[in-house]
Structures are given as structure tokens and as C-alpha cells.
Design a protein around this motif. Structure first.
Motif, PDB file in Angstrom:
ATOM      1  N   GLN A  74      33.296  28.017  49.876  1.00 22.94           N
ATOM      2  CA  GLN A  74      33.398  29.381  50.141  1.00 22.94           C
ATOM      3  C   GLN A  74      34.057  29.905  48.767  1.00 22.94           C
ATOM      4  O   GLN A  74      33.478  30.946  48.462  1.00 22.94           O
ATOM      5  CB  GLN A  74      34.383  29.566  51.425  1.00 22.94           C
ATOM      6  N   ILE A  75      34.901  29.209  48.387  1.00 24.97           N
ATOM      7  CA  ILE A  75      35.458  29.636  47.048  1.00 24.97           C
ATOM      8  C   ILE A  75      34.416  29.737  45.883  1.00 24.97           C
ATOM      9  O   ILE A  75      34.380  30.648  45.143  1.00 24.97           O
ATOM     10  CB  ILE A  75      36.516  28.808  46.638  1.00 24.97           C
ATOM     11  N   GLN A  91      41.948  30.735  47.779  1.00 27.34           N
ATOM     12  CA  GLN A  91      41.145  30.757  49.250  1.00 27.34           C
ATOM     13  C   GLN A  91      41.335  32.073  50.032  1.00 27.34           C
ATOM     14  O   GLN A  91      40.131  32.393  50.499  1.00 27.34           O
ATOM     15  CB  GLN A  91      41.682  29.699  50.019  1.00 27.34           C
ATOM     16  N   SER A 140      38.687  34.635  48.650  1.00 27.35           N
ATOM     17  CA  SER A 140      37.364  34.192  48.971  1.00 27.35           C
ATOM     18  C   SER A 140      37.063  34.784  50.502  1.00 27.35           C
ATOM     19  O   SER A 140      35.954  35.151  51.066  1.00 27.35           O
ATOM     20  CB  SER A 140      37.260  32.659  49.040  1.00 27.35           C
ATOM     21  N   MET A 141      38.254  35.024  51.209  1.00 25.54           N
ATOM     22  CA  MET A 141      38.118  35.355  52.633  1.00 25.54           C
ATOM     23  C   MET A 141      38.313  36.781  52.695  1.00 25.54           C
ATOM     24  O   MET A 141      37.732  37.578  53.714  1.00 25.54           O
ATOM     25  CB  MET A 141      39.149  34.755  53.505  1.00 25.54           C
ATOM     26  N   HIS A 179      41.810  29.543  57.924  1.00 25.45           N
ATOM     27  CA  HIS A 179      42.832  28.589  57.291  1.00 25.45           C
ATOM     28  C   HIS A 179      43.936  28.553  57.894  1.00 25.45           C
ATOM     29  O   HIS A 179      44.605  29.433  58.050  1.00 25.45           O
ATOM     30  CB  HIS A 179      42.735  28.989  55.821  1.00 25.45           C
ATOM     31  N   LEU A 213      41.113  23.012  51.102  1.00 23.75           N
ATOM     32  CA  LEU A 213      40.578  23.921  50.601  1.00 23.75           C
ATOM     33  C   LEU A 213      38.828  24.258  50.993  1.00 23.75           C
ATOM     34  O   LEU A 213      38.225  23.034  51.127  1.00 23.75           O
ATOM     35  CB  LEU A 213      40.411  24.310  49.153  1.00 23.75           C
ATOM     36  N   ASP A 214      38.478  25.250  51.196  1.00 22.64           N
ATOM     37  CA  ASP A 214      37.037  25.296  51.748  1.00 22.64           C
ATOM     38  C   ASP A 214      36.309  25.578  50.419  1.00 22.64           C
ATOM     39  O   ASP A 214      36.061  26.930  50.181  1.00 22.64           O
ATOM     40  CB  ASP A 214      36.692  26.581  52.639  1.00 22.64           C
ATOM     41  N   GLU A 215      36.088  24.884  49.526  1.00 23.04           N
ATOM     42  CA  GLU A 215      35.545  24.771  48.309  1.00 23.04           C
ATOM     43  C   GLU A 215      34.303  25.513  48.150  1.00 23.04           C
ATOM     44  O   GLU A 215      33.925  26.223  47.148  1.00 23.04           O
ATOM     45  CB  GLU A 215      35.562  23.369  47.555  1.00 23.04           C
ATOM     46  N   GLN A 221      46.170  27.726  44.578  1.00 16.94           N
ATOM     47  CA  GLN A 221      44.932  27.015  45.566  1.00 16.94           C
ATOM     48  C   GLN A 221      44.991  28.166  46.776  1.00 16.94           C
ATOM     49  O   GLN A 221      43.775  28.629  46.891  1.00 16.94           O
ATOM     50  CB  GLN A 221      45.142  25.676  46.122  1.00 16.94           C
ATOM     51  N   LEU A 222      45.822  28.387  47.470  1.00 21.43           N
ATOM     52  CA  LEU A 222      45.889  29.545  48.485  1.00 21.43           C
ATOM     53  C   LEU A 222      45.384  30.971  48.128  1.00 21.43           C
ATOM     54  O   LEU A 222      44.910  31.669  48.803  1.00 21.43           O
ATOM     55  CB  LEU A 222      47.249  29.525  49.217  1.00 21.43           C
TER      56      LEU A 222
END
Length: 632
Positions: free
Chosen positions: A279-280, A496, A499-500, A565, A275-277, A492-493
Motif C-alpha cells: 500500500q505504501i 502508513q 497511504s491510507m 492498521h 507495515l502494508d508495504e 513508519q506509521l
């Protein structure tokens, strides 16, 4: 005796260190004079011993050499001992030069004293650990009583497991060595244990060495690799256990306590999610976050994942009292500093939804509340419409009204070319939030994925119950396939994707390859220690109302765009004009309220023209996620 030593451990260590310091100094003199120290030197020795003892004990104390347990001594402890010895020996030299001008104090004695003191202080600690961890021959007799184990994977995780087993005799395990396919590690040794071969050698090693248990310690291994290892273990009928995958080791700890029996999650095998933590964190930290359906399988896991990012407030919106209570208590225990607001309510209640949004003023919303059971919704289409469409509409409108920053809706692969009421209502919900996004300051994002392993009422718990009852296990059709994800992976996805998203997107998740339900049934039976078709029968019952053989992730008219991602892409879905869609939904809700079920089905068909009941649907070709992306 052992209890007395433990209670007075500091005193014992102090006395032993003192004896080592004195002995090292005397031994240095003895070596210098070939074990025949001239009598002229003894007065100097007797005057130096108290000074050296005082200097070294004080320095050792300052460097923490009296703290900690010798059985757990490690490289950082050794470095502290090195530093303490260098400093204390240097101070002894300074004292000998300043006070005695090195008269009757040979330079070689000072050098040897430092070396011997370091070797003795460090050596006794590492000897204690070696005895504790069964490295020395003194303990080898205990191996006869211990189960003989092999560790598959000589990486960091495998070495940590080996070290913990050796330091804990209560586990009654004797590690024979490692198995690893890495050619660099072949014929190497780690933690004093040899790499005995590759996975291909597993069967031979189990038979030749009388192995009782195999521990699979490759957290990043794919399901294909795990399945191959498990098959080899089954052939030799050896017990096997596994260290959880990377997704379950979020906090980074690796322990023998985490080793468990292999389950279906391991065999289906998902590549680890990264994950891009940051960004989240940017869109969740310090925010007021509301989760609808917070007590459900997906909703509760979303809450667990959200809590890690320290929102200002986590609002749990749930219709069922007991699930809401359970997730609230779990979060309070694990995140005592997090403000948690549990709210009982129904997403279909217009007044209740508006009051909650007005009072709590959420900034981010995750909408997981939905009816999801396909056959049940076929028999209750009006309720599916009210909950999945009207509930989504009320929540989305409330979010739009107060200016929520981001609204993330949880959808399903069953919304793609739906063959059932549930999937069709979820498709209408997707269409509504997309249309609303075009006229709202709120960013509405949809996430679309398939079945979730272990969710309430899903196929896995059902199979487990049937196996526990002695069978038979019921499968609808020998060729039926589904996409699967684990609950943590899916949630989790979702975070993510949220966030995007800038608004209006439908995010597709990489579900891997479609899996035959028959395979799941057979593997679950084997993992229960039984044989499919022999010990437990598998009975085919036929597809249930609304079900189809294959699920899809993408409509024919939808293209896809990649994202940063690798497990997420965007469906380029077209949206109907908001005013037209709203009028059609109003008409549908009126029919649902009147319980005019034929009209409900007819109006769903008008809203979602690709809706085709399962009995009228030709077989679809399953296209994996990777092929979808590559095609674009």
C-alpha cells in the motif's frame, strides 16, 4: 603453512577428493571380500580407478563441490554432494555394465562405493566445520579461556547467534546453552546446545554455572519481557546484551555484530510494527516526494524510510545547512541510484516556497518542519506562529496550487487541549490543512503522535549528558508522564497513515502506555552502570512554562474511527469554515509581525478555545490509546 594451504586451497581440495574417491572404491572391494581381495580382481580394479576418478571429479566439479569453504558447509552443500554422488555413481554403473558386463565388478561394490564416497566427502567437510565451531573434544581446552554465555531465546535468532559465535573463535565466547519459556522447547537441544531452563531459572543458572554474559535474542519480545530479563540479570550482576528488535532488523539479517547493550528503547518496549508495504509502495514508488524539515530528527528518518520505496526524486527542503548536508550524504551513500535534490530554504519564505514547488513539482509532501521546544516557544510566541502556522499555510497553499496528490502534516499530542504556545500553533496548523482539504484536489492528512525517543533536544540525550557529567539528573516533577515512540516507529506509521488517508483525517498513533519521566531517568542511570539516588542524584526542578503533567491524544469532542492498521486510528475532528479560519489566521499573523505578543496570545485563544495555559489547567486523566479505541 596455513597461508600456503589457503593460497592453494583448490588444489588441496582436488587432491583430497581424488584420494577419497580412490579409497572409497578400494574400501568397497575390501568390505565385499572381507579385506582379502582375490588377485583375479586387481586388473579390473586398476583399469576402473582412472575412469571412476575422471567421472566423479567432473561431476563433482559441475555440481560446485570444489567451491565454498568447508568451515561454512551447510544443508544446501550436503544436498549438492548427494546429487553429485547419485549421478556419478549412476554413470559408473552404466560404464561398468556397458564395458565389462559387470564381470569382476560386483554389484555390491558399486553400491558400497557410492555410499562410502558420500560419507567421506560429506563427512570431512562437516568434521572441518565441527572443529571450527568447537563441537569436538579436540577444541574443548579453549573453553577455559572463553567467557561463559547464556542465550535467552532458542528461536531462529538465538540459534543463528549461537552458530555465528561457534564459527568465530575471535569472539572468545563459550555458549553454555539456551533459556526459553516455550514449553515445547523445554529440555530440547538446538545447535547441540541444551535448553537449560526458563527465564525464571536465569538467576540460578548464572550462579551455578558461572555465567559471564547473557545475550537476549528475542527480537519480538515486548518491553515488559525485556525489563523482566534485565532485572534478573541485574540481580546477579551479570553482563547482558541484546539483539535489536524487529523494527531494527528490517533487512532480515541476524548477526552477533548487531548484539548491543540494552537501552531504553528495549525496556519501554514497543510491539513490532508490521507495515502494508504494498500500500505504501503504491503511492510513493516512482513519485516526486518533498520533505520539509528534512534535516531534523523526524524529517531525516522519513527520508531514510522513503528511500526504501524508490521514489523518482527525493527533495530535501531544510533551513539548516549542516543537517541538510549530513542527510544528503547519508542517502547518497546508501541509495546511489536515488535522485536526491537538497534545497536550503525557509518554509516562511513565500517566494522561495512557490519557486521550489514550481520547479520540482512534488507529487507527495511530508511536512515535518516546525518549532517544537515548548519552553522556548513560550518565550518566542511570534516565531512559533510564523513558523508553525504561517510556514504550514504557505506549504499547504503551494501544494494546493500545483495539485500535489497527498500532503502529510506531522503534528503532536501537544495540540490536544494545548497548555502552551507550541501545541496551540500546531493545532491551528491542523485546522488549516483540514479546512483547505475541503476545497482542494490535494488530499491533506495529519498525523498526531507524542514524544520521540532520542530526537534532537529531547529528554533522553539531555539525561545522558547529565549522567556523563556526574549528575544531577533534572526531572521537572515526580509525577510527570509522557507518551513515547522511537523515531523509526513514528516515521513508519507516518508513511502508513499517508497511504491510507483520503483527505481531512487526523491519524492517531498507538503510543502505548504513558511513561513516567522519573522512570526514564532512573533506568538510564542504571543502564550507565550506576545507581539512581546513590551514584547520581535526581533533582526535581518544577514544571517549565507551558508544560503539563499529562499529555492527551484526543479532544473531548473528537471521536475515533478504526483503521485496518492496529496501531492507527482516525480522530473525527470538526473543521471551521475556511474563510472564517483564514481571516482569523491573517489577523494573528499581523499581530505576530508587529510583535504584539499579548494580541498573539489572545488571538490564539480565539482560534483554539480549548487552549488553557498550564498554570490554569486542572489535572487531566491519562487515557491510553487502547482504551480510546475500545470506548468507541
Amino acid at each position: 603453512m596455513k597461508e600456503i594451504v589457503y593460497r592453494n586451497r583448490l588444489f588441496v581440495v582436488f587432491v583430497m577428493t581424488s584420494l577419497i574417491i580412490i579409497s572409497s572404491f578400494l574400501f568397497a572391494y575390501a568390505i565385499r571380500f572381507d579385506f582379502s581381495i582375490p588377485s583375479a580382481y586387481w586388473p579390473r580394479i586398476t583399469t576402473l580407478i582412472p575412469v571412476i576418478l575422471a567421472i566423479k571429479l567432473i561431476v563433482f566439479w559441475k555440481f560446485g563441490c570444489f567451491r565454498g569453504w568447508w568451515r561454512y558447509v551447510s544443508m544446501p552443500d550436503l544436498l549438492q554432494i548427494v546429487k553429485a554422488n547419485i549421478l556419478s555413481s549412476s554413470l559408473v554403473v552404466v560404464y561398468a555394465v556397458a564395458v565389462y558386463r559387470l564381470e569382476q565388478v560386483p554389484r555390491s561394490v558399486l553400491l558400497l562405493d557410492g555410499i562410502f564416497c558420500f560419507l567421506a566427502v560429506g563427512g570431512i567437510r562437516f568434521a572441518t566445520r565441527a572443529l571450527r565451531e568447537n563441537y569436538l573434544p579436540v577444541r574443548q581446552g579453549t573453553e577455559l579461556r572463553q567467557a561463559r554465555a547464556l542465550i535467552v531465546g532458542a528461536g531462529d535468532a538465538g540459534q543463528l547467534i549461537a552458530r555465528e559465535i561457534r564459527s568465530n573463535p575471535q569472539l572468545d565466547l563459550n555458549i553454555l546453552g539456551f533459556i526459553d519459556d516455550d514449553p515445547v522447547k523445554k529440555k530440547g537441544a538446538f545447535q547441540g546446545l541444551n535448553v537449560l531452563g526458563s527465564q525464571a531459572d536465569l538467576k540460578k543458572l548464572v550462579n551455578e554455572r558461572g555465567v559471564d554474559e547473557v545475550i537476549i535474542a528475542i527480537p519480538s519480545a515486548s518491553g515488559k519481557v525485556i525489563k523482566s530479563i534485565v532485572e534478573r540479570c541485574r540481580e546477579t550482576k551479570v553482563k547482558f546484551r541484546i539483539l535489536p528488535g524487529v523494527g531494527e532488523l528490517i533487512d532480515g539479517r541476524v548477526s552477533i555484530q548487531q548484539v548491543r547493550d540494552v537501552d531504553l528503547n528495549d525496556l519501554l518496549g514497543r510491539e513490532p510494527i508490521f507495515l502494508d508495504e504494498a500500500q505504501i509502495n503504491n503511492y510513493l514508488r516512482g513519485k516526486r516526494v518533498l520533505v520539509s524539515g528534512a534535516g531534523g530528527s523526524i524529517g531525516s528518518e522519513i527520508c531514510r524510510q522513503l528511500a526504501r520505496f524508490k521514489p523518482q526524486k527525493l527533495i530535501l527542503f531544510e533551513n539548516a545547512e549542516t543537517p541538510l548536508f549530513l542527510i544528503e550524504q547519508e542517502l547518497i551513500k546508501n541509495y546511489p541510484d536515488l535522485t536526491i535534490v537538497p534545497i536550503i530554504g525557509d518554509v516562511r519564505n513565500h517566494s522561495r516556497v512557490n519557486v521550489i514547488f514550481d520547479e520540482q513539482m512534488p507529487q507527495v509532501v511530508f511536512h515535518a518542519a516546525a518549532y517544537k521546544h515548548v519552553p522556548m516557544m513560550e518565550n518566542n510566541p511570534a516565531e512559533a506562529v510564523n513558523n508553525n502556522i504561517s510556514g504550514t499555510r504557505l506549504l499547504a497553499d503551494a501544494a494546493d496550487k500545483i495539485g500535489v496528490e497527498k500532503f502529510v502534516m506531522i503534528s503532536t499530542d501537544k495540540a490536544v487541549r494545548p497548555t502552551n504556545i507550541m501545541g496551540t500553533t500546531k493545532r491551528v496548523a491542523e485546522m488549516y490543512v483540514q479546512a483547505l482539504n475541503l476545497r482542494s484536489k490535494t488530499s491533506f492528512v495529519t498525523t498526531r503522535f507524542g514524544n520521540v525517543l532520542g530526537s534532537n533536544g529531547s529528554v533522553i540525550p539531555t539525561f545522558k549528558k547529565q549522567i556523563a557529567n556526574g549528575g544531577p539528573v533534572t526531572v521537572t516533577h515526580p509525577d510527570v508522564t509522557r507518551f513515547f515512540m522511537t523515531i523509526p516507529e513514528a516515521t513508519q506509521l507516518v508513511l502508513q497513515a499517508g497511504s491510507m488517508g483520503s483527505g481531512g483525517e487526523i491519524y492517531l498513533f498507538n503510543m502505548g502506555e504513558a511513561v513516567k519521566i522519573q522512570f526514564l531517568a532512573e533506568e538510564l542511570i542504571r543502564l550507565s552502570g550506576l545507581q539512581p539516588h546513590d551514584d547520581i542524584d535526581i533533582v526535581y526542578t518544577g514544571l517549565r512554562p507551558g508544560e503539563k503533567l499529562y499529555e492527551e491524544l484526543l479532544l473531548d469532542e473528537e471521536g475515533v474511527l478504526p483503521t485496518p492498521h492496529n496501531k492507527i486510528c482516525i480522530a473525527q475532528s470538526t473543521s471551521i469554515v475556511y474563510s472564517e479560519l483564514l481571516a482569523m489566521i491573517e489577523s494573528l499573523l499581523a499581530s505576530a509581525k508587529a510583535l504584539d505578543l499579548p494580541a498573539v496570545r489572545e488571538k490564539l485563544q480565539q482560534l483554539v478555545p480549548e487552549y488553557c495555559p498550564a498554570e490554569n489547567r486542572p489535572l487531566a486523566k491519562v487515557i491510553p490509546f487502547s482504551a480510546i479505541v475500545m470506548h468507541q
